[in-house]
Motif scaffolding. Structure first.
Motif, mmCIF file in Angstrom:
data_model
loop_
_atom_site.group_PDB
_atom_site.id
_atom_site.type_symbol
_atom_site.label_atom_id
_atom_site.label_comp_id
_atom_site.label_asym_id
_atom_site.label_seq_id
_atom_site.Cartn_x
_atom_site.Cartn_y
_atom_site.Cartn_z
ATOM 1 N N SER A 4 0.817 -1.224 0.000
ATOM 2 C CA SER A 4 0.000 0.000 0.000
ATOM 3 C C SER A 4 0.841 1.260 0.000
ATOM 4 O O SER A 4 0.389 2.309 -0.415
ATOM 5 N N LEU A 5 2.085 1.150 0.479
ATOM 6 C CA LEU A 5 2.906 2.360 0.605
ATOM 7 C C LEU A 5 3.205 3.020 -0.748
ATOM 8 O O LEU A 5 3.007 4.214 -0.901
ATOM 9 N N PRO A 6 3.692 2.242 -1.779
ATOM 10 C CA PRO A 6 3.915 2.892 -3.071
ATOM 11 C C PRO A 6 2.647 3.534 -3.622
ATOM 12 O O PRO A 6 2.696 4.626 -4.184
ATOM 13 N N ASN A 7 1.481 2.824 -3.441
ATOM 14 C CA ASN A 7 0.235 3.411 -3.948
ATOM 15 C C ASN A 7 -0.066 4.744 -3.278
ATOM 16 O O ASN A 7 -0.488 5.703 -3.929
ATOM 17 N N ARG A 8 0.128 4.779 -1.985
ATOM 18 C CA ARG A 8 -0.124 6.024 -1.258
ATOM 19 C C ARG A 8 0.853 7.111 -1.720
ATOM 20 O O ARG A 8 0.491 8.266 -1.897
ATOM 21 N N PHE A 9 2.100 6.698 -1.932
ATOM 22 C CA PHE A 9 3.130 7.637 -2.384
ATOM 23 C C PHE A 9 2.794 8.163 -3.784
ATOM 24 O O PHE A 9 2.900 9.367 -4.061
ATOM 25 N N ILE A 10 2.359 7.241 -4.655
ATOM 26 C CA ILE A 10 1.991 7.636 -6.033
ATOM 27 C C ILE A 10 0.833 8.619 -6.006
ATOM 28 O O ILE A 10 0.834 9.634 -6.733
ATOM 29 N N SER A 11 -0.154 8.333 -5.167
ATOM 30 C CA SER A 11 -1.321 9.235 -5.125
ATOM 31 C C SER A 11 -0.924 10.627 -4.622
ATOM 32 O O SER A 11 -1.474 11.642 -5.049
ATOM 33 N N LYS A 12 0.067 10.684 -3.718
ATOM 34 C CA LYS A 12 0.534 11.993 -3.236
ATOM 35 C C LYS A 12 1.240 12.768 -4.353
ATOM 36 O O LYS A 12 1.060 13.975 -4.491
ATOM 37 N N ILE A 13 2.036 12.043 -5.164
ATOM 38 C CA ILE A 13 2.702 12.697 -6.310
ATOM 39 C C ILE A 13 1.644 13.248 -7.265
ATOM 40 O O ILE A 13 1.715 14.393 -7.733
ATOM 41 N N GLU A 14 0.628 12.402 -7.546
ATOM 42 C CA GLU A 14 -0.440 12.829 -8.465
ATOM 43 C C GLU A 14 -1.180 14.046 -7.920
ATOM 44 O O GLU A 14 -1.540 14.967 -8.675
ATOM 45 N N GLU A 15 -1.394 14.055 -6.612
ATOM 46 C CA GLU A 15 -2.097 15.180 -5.983
ATOM 47 C C GLU A 15 -1.319 16.487 -6.167
ATOM 48 O O GLU A 15 -1.886 17.526 -6.503
ATOM 49 N N VAL A 16 0.012 16.412 -5.972
ATOM 50 C CA VAL A 16 0.854 17.608 -6.137
ATOM 51 C C VAL A 16 0.824 18.080 -7.592
ATOM 52 O O VAL A 16 0.675 19.274 -7.869
ATOM 53 N N LEU A 17 0.940 17.133 -8.545
ATOM 54 C CA LEU A 17 0.905 17.496 -9.971
ATOM 55 C C LEU A 17 -0.428 18.136 -10.343
ATOM 56 O O LEU A 17 -0.476 19.084 -11.150
#
Length: 973
Positions: A4-17
């Protein structure tokens, strides 16, 4: 690590973009030439976490105006993402000032994800791969076309891997960083091999590769040019000239060469493969043949500059805690200390017989007497200031002391108080903005002398010693009626620093005392009255009635003797005054006019134009009045505090009114003495014409007559003016109690001066030193004419005006001002260094001289400057000679041979490198080699879309780096 950690990390990157609106298709116009340097770069940051590991996300982008037309033209099904187009753009190769990723890949916009803490690093390969896959998924999910980079390994290595995605295309950004360079990659042919291998293009023949090459040469050896600035000859100070330093002025210039290195970049911007040969045996890359030359200079870190040192050392004084007595030792000046503290000693001088006339004002006598006392306690050689230096400084501060004849001194003293009108120019009037002192004043000169003493002659001890001598001189002048030179006449100028105001106040006291003493000697009738600056405001509203209004109130009461020491010729006049004056104010107008016959007028100056007294019908006379007491800003503040503390009660308000009306009461008494039988209306007509309202009315006979009456505010019951008028007696100014007690005020000033610590003194005089420093840099800049320096000087003046305007400015703000002045001094020193090196002054051809001057100015203001005509232009020829001379010095058997930067690293035996660089024997081996290779080829299959490929290589003594951007078709592979 949980899934779940990479998914959460990916979603945070997407949120910033998403927040930064970087999703979707990127659009923009093609990059113009030089825009990476001239344009504005901005960035915005955010923070995200991967488990408990924090990353900072930063968006770097070039600010560009984008019109709708530009965007729409770029949009099409086959249009490549903008970053991929930038990879092939040749307009901004090797930008002189940009982020490293801009230099390596030519990108106008990108996002970097890096560990938030400086000491954190992503080192393991698995973590790097995890981050790369995370950003790849984030780019795919959002449709973002901006390249995304991850910083890996330690930060100092500047290692980045990244990715850029578009519709059906992807670019991978890869990097190699090595300490030791493989020998096959030190030349162009080896780099081409690795580039082609990495592309792995299936086509034959391979599409042509475009190349851009830059070789950088560093010149460090300036031995053939001696730095022109010589340190000041301190021993010559007494003679008046100190090397380049004139006594009484601040020094200027760098003590060491402020330019440490010259970097020459020789560039071949557009080369097709096969045109240039550069391999391990032979090279065509001759710097003299390069089509483009550009130069940058490396500035010495914080070069030692004289003006900056002076300012810094003087500012350090502000932080000292010791008193003058503690620094010099109390016994040294104990007799003078008692004299300052014992006011009765000073007062007794007024009752002593007149002293025998002194033939000249002797500063040296005072110095010697002080010296004897110092020697008595310290020994002969322990005095902080050399006797000759002290005499020189005191004569510089008090030039009137050099006159030998008493008459000569009298004339000098009368003109030395600053009677000349001040020059009306911007530089002179800086003192009012800085709250310092005029540049021709004693205070300003004292500041410069103390600054010099602090730096060259004993530091804080020398400052304390000179200040003690200065205070002794002030007392000597007060007691002997000698005006202080270098101070403007009149009341203290509140635009100046407090110390200057105090000296002006002391001068006012000396002037009053001198006038009074001359009056005692019977010279009243011979003296022409001085200016009465304080009375100029009275009656100013009706100046139209009398064009000589300025002169009308010009009679100063200074020319009249003090009431306590005057012998009156006729005692009956005094009795009449006592008898009639008390009743006169209370009688009606008619009774007052009858008494006027018996009252002798006194203290008249001259008739007031056409004005007549209302009731007796006689001419109204302007009285001789006392001047209001001069005030310094601390006295004004003290007075306002006292008035504020009286409160709002009726008694407090009444007492406040009485205190404020002292000057008004004095003027009323003078007016009554000059105009017997007058009434309040007469006084108001002269003193405040606006409070006497006149209007035309028709009388009983039908004639138009002018009728006047007091204004509404004058009719208010218990009016201060009415009360003052009723209590005022007809007493001329010469018999009134003095409004200004010069003896008391002088002793207060002398005590104030005596108790100043060196730190207090430095605080008082720092605005004068900053003022002097600004004038100095302005004068020096005028000789060089550097536009950027002009702007900085304006900023310094603006900044200083805001900071110095208020009392007790913060140390941090003062340090900022000093730092700005030091930066200007360094820039001017660099300009002079470059002018000397490029022989601007020696150039005889006027056109070439102007070109060289422009070139030197550009070197100061721009990060990198193109050399017109490359190696064949005037500047290029000089640069070539500089390198030739440096090489000769290096090769000379008398000199220790310098190790060329790349020589040790790049060759095992010298033969190959010597053969390759044989043409360049006049130049050292290049310190840096940069190569950009570009092409557009289909990858990974022959039928894939042709996409941009780019590889940047940099080779220096420290390291070797390859930064590649390789694009692939993700649809047809």
């Amino acid at each position: 690590m949980p899934f779940s950690l990479p998914n959460r990390f990916i979603s945070k990157i997407e949120e910033v973009l998403n927040d930064w609106k970087l999703i979707g298709v990127s659009s923009g116009r093609p990059l113009e030439k030089g825009v990476f340097t001239t344009g504005t770069w901005e960035e915005k940051s955010d923070e995200i976490s991967f488990a408990d590991f924090k990353f900072s996300v930063t968006h770097h982008y070039l600010v560009q105006e984008l019109s709708d037309k530009d965007g729409k033209e770029e949009l099409g099904e086959d249009a490549l993402p903008l970053p991929m187009q930038d990879l092939l753009c040749m307009n901004n190769d090797f930008p002189p000032r940009a982020h490293c990723l801009v230099r390596w890949y030519g990108l106008r916009e990108f996002v970097v994800i890096a560990p938030a803490a400086n000491n954190d690093a992503v080192v393991s390969e698995s973590k790097c791969n995890l981050l790369l896959s995370s950003i790849s998924i984030a780019l795919g999910n959002t449709g973002c076309q901006v390249p995304l980079f991850v910083q890996i390994h330690q930060k100092w290595r500047r290692m980045y891997v990244g990715e850029c995605q578009g519709p059906g295309v992807r670019t991978d950004f890869e990097m190699v960083h090595l300490r030791k360079v493989p020998s096959q990659y030190t030349h162009l042919s080896g780099l081409l091999d690795i580039f082609k291998t990495k592309i792995g293009c299936p086509l034959t023949p391979l599409p042509p590769v475009s190349m851009a090459i830059r070789l950088t040469y560093v010149l460090q050896d300036w031995q053939q040019y001696f730095w022109p600035q010589q340190p000041p000859d301190i021993d010559a100070l007494v003679g008046g000239e100190v090397g380049g330093l004139e006594f009484g002025k601040l020094p200027f210039g760098a003590c060491e060469d402020p330019i440490s290195e010259l970097h020459l970049a020789t560039t071949w911007p557009h080369l097709a493969e096969g045109i240039i040969v550069d391999n391990d045996v032979y090279s065509d890359l001759d710097p003299l043949q390069a089509p483009q030359w550009s130069v940058r200079v490396r500035k010495a870190d914080n070069p030692q500059c004289l003006l900056g040192d002076f300012l810094t050392e003087f500012f350090k004084l502000c932080r000292r805690k010791e008193s003058t007595d503690e620094i010099l030792g109390r016994p040294a000046f104990e007799e003078e200390g008692r004299e300052v503290a014992d006011i009765t000693h000073a007062l007794s001088k007024l009752t002593e017989p007149a002293p025998v006339p002194i033939p000249k004002l002797s500063v040296t006598n005072m110095v010697h007497s002080a010296k004897k006392k110092i020697r008595k306690h310290r020994g002969v050689d322990e005095s902080p200031l050399n006797n000759d230096v002290l005499n020189t400084i005191l004569l510089f501060l008090f030039p009137d002391a050099a006159d030998k004849l008493a008459d000569g001194f009298e004339n000098r003293a009368s003109t030395s108080a600053g009677n000349n009108p001040p020059p009306e120019n911007e530089d002179y009037n800086l003192f009012s903005q800085f709250k310092s002192a005029p540049s021709d004043s004693l205070t300003y000169k004292l500041a410069l002398c103390l600054c010099m003493i602090n730096f060259y002659h004993g530091g804080v001890k020398g400052v304390a010693h000179l200040w003690q001598e200065f205070v002794l001189e002030m007392r000597y002048r007060w007691e002997n009626n000698y005006l202080i030179p270098g101070l403007a006449n009149g009341s203290p100028d509140l635009r100046c620093c407090l110390l200057h105001q105090k000296l002006q106040m002391l001068n006012c006291c000396i002037e009053r005392k001198k006038a009074r003493d001359e009056g005692k000697r019977g010279s009243v009738s011979d003296r022409s009255p001085g200016g009465a600056s304080g009375d100029g405001a009275k009656g100013g509203d009706h100046s139209g009635d009398n064009p000589d209004k300025e002169k009308e109130f010009g009679k100063s009461w200074e020319s009249w003797s003090d009431s306590e020491e005057e012998y009156f010729e006729c005692l009956s006049d005094t009795e009449d005054l006592k008898g009639n004056g008390q009743e006169n104010g209370k009688k009606g107008a008619k009774e007052g006019s009858k008494e006027a016959v018996n009252l002798k007028p006194e203290g008249r100056l001259h008739p007031h134009g056409k004005l007549m007294l209302l009731h007796p019908g006689e001419p109204l006379y302007v009285p001789i009045t006392q001047e209001p007491a001069p005030m310094t800003e601390d006295l004004l503040e003290e007075q306002s505090e006292v008035l504020a503390k009286l409160g709002t009660s009726a008694e407090g308000a009444h007492l406040r009114a009485r205190m404020q009306s002292a000057c008004l009461l004095s003027d009323m008494e003078s007016f009554k003495a000059a105009n017997p039988g007058c009434c309040l209306e007469d006084f108001v007509r002269w003193y405040s014409p606006r409070d006497y309202i006149e209007e035309e009315v028709v009388d009983e006979k039908g004639n138009k007559v002018i009728k006047g009456e007091l204004s509404a505010r004058m009719k208010i019951p218990s009016n201060m003016w009415v009360e003052a008028w009723e209590t005022a007696k007809p007493v001329p100014a010469r018999r009134q109690k003095r409004l200004f007690d010069d003896t008391r005020e002088a002793e207060k000033v002398l005590h104030y001066l005596a108790v100043q610590k060196p730190a207090d003194l430095a605080r008082h005089l720092l605005p004068c030193i900053i003022h002097a420093a600004v004038l100095k840099v302005k004068d020096e800049e005028a000789l060089e004419d550097i536009s950027s320096v002009k702007k900085i000087i304006k900023q310094i003046i603006s900044h200083s005006s805001k900071v110095l305007r208020f009392p007790s400015p913060e140390d941090k703000k003062l340090e900022e001002i000093i730092a700005q002045i030091m930066s200007v001094e360094a820039i001017i020193a660099r300009a002079r260094s470059l002018k000397a090196k490029f022989g601007v002054e020696k150039c005889e051809n006027e056109e070439e001289k102007e070109d060289l001057q422009r070139f030197v100015n550009s070197l100061l203001e721009q990060p990198e400057v193109s050399v017109v005509g490359a190696g064949r232009g005037p500047a290029g020829s000089i640069i070539h000679k500089l390198f030739v001379n440096a090489q000769r010095l290096t090769e000379s058997p008398d000199e220790v041979p310098a190790v060329p930067p790349l020589e040790e690293e790049l060759r095992r035996s010298g033969s190959q490198e010597e053969r390759r660089q044989g043409v360049q024997s006049e130049f050292p081996p290049p310190t840096g080699r940069e190569v950009i290779l570009r092409t557009s080829v289909p990858r990974p299959a022959p039928y894939s879309k042709a996409l941009p490929q780019r590889m940047y290589s940099v080779l220096t003594r420290e390291d070797f780096r390859l930064a590649g951007a390789f694009s692939a078709d993700t649809t047809f592979f």
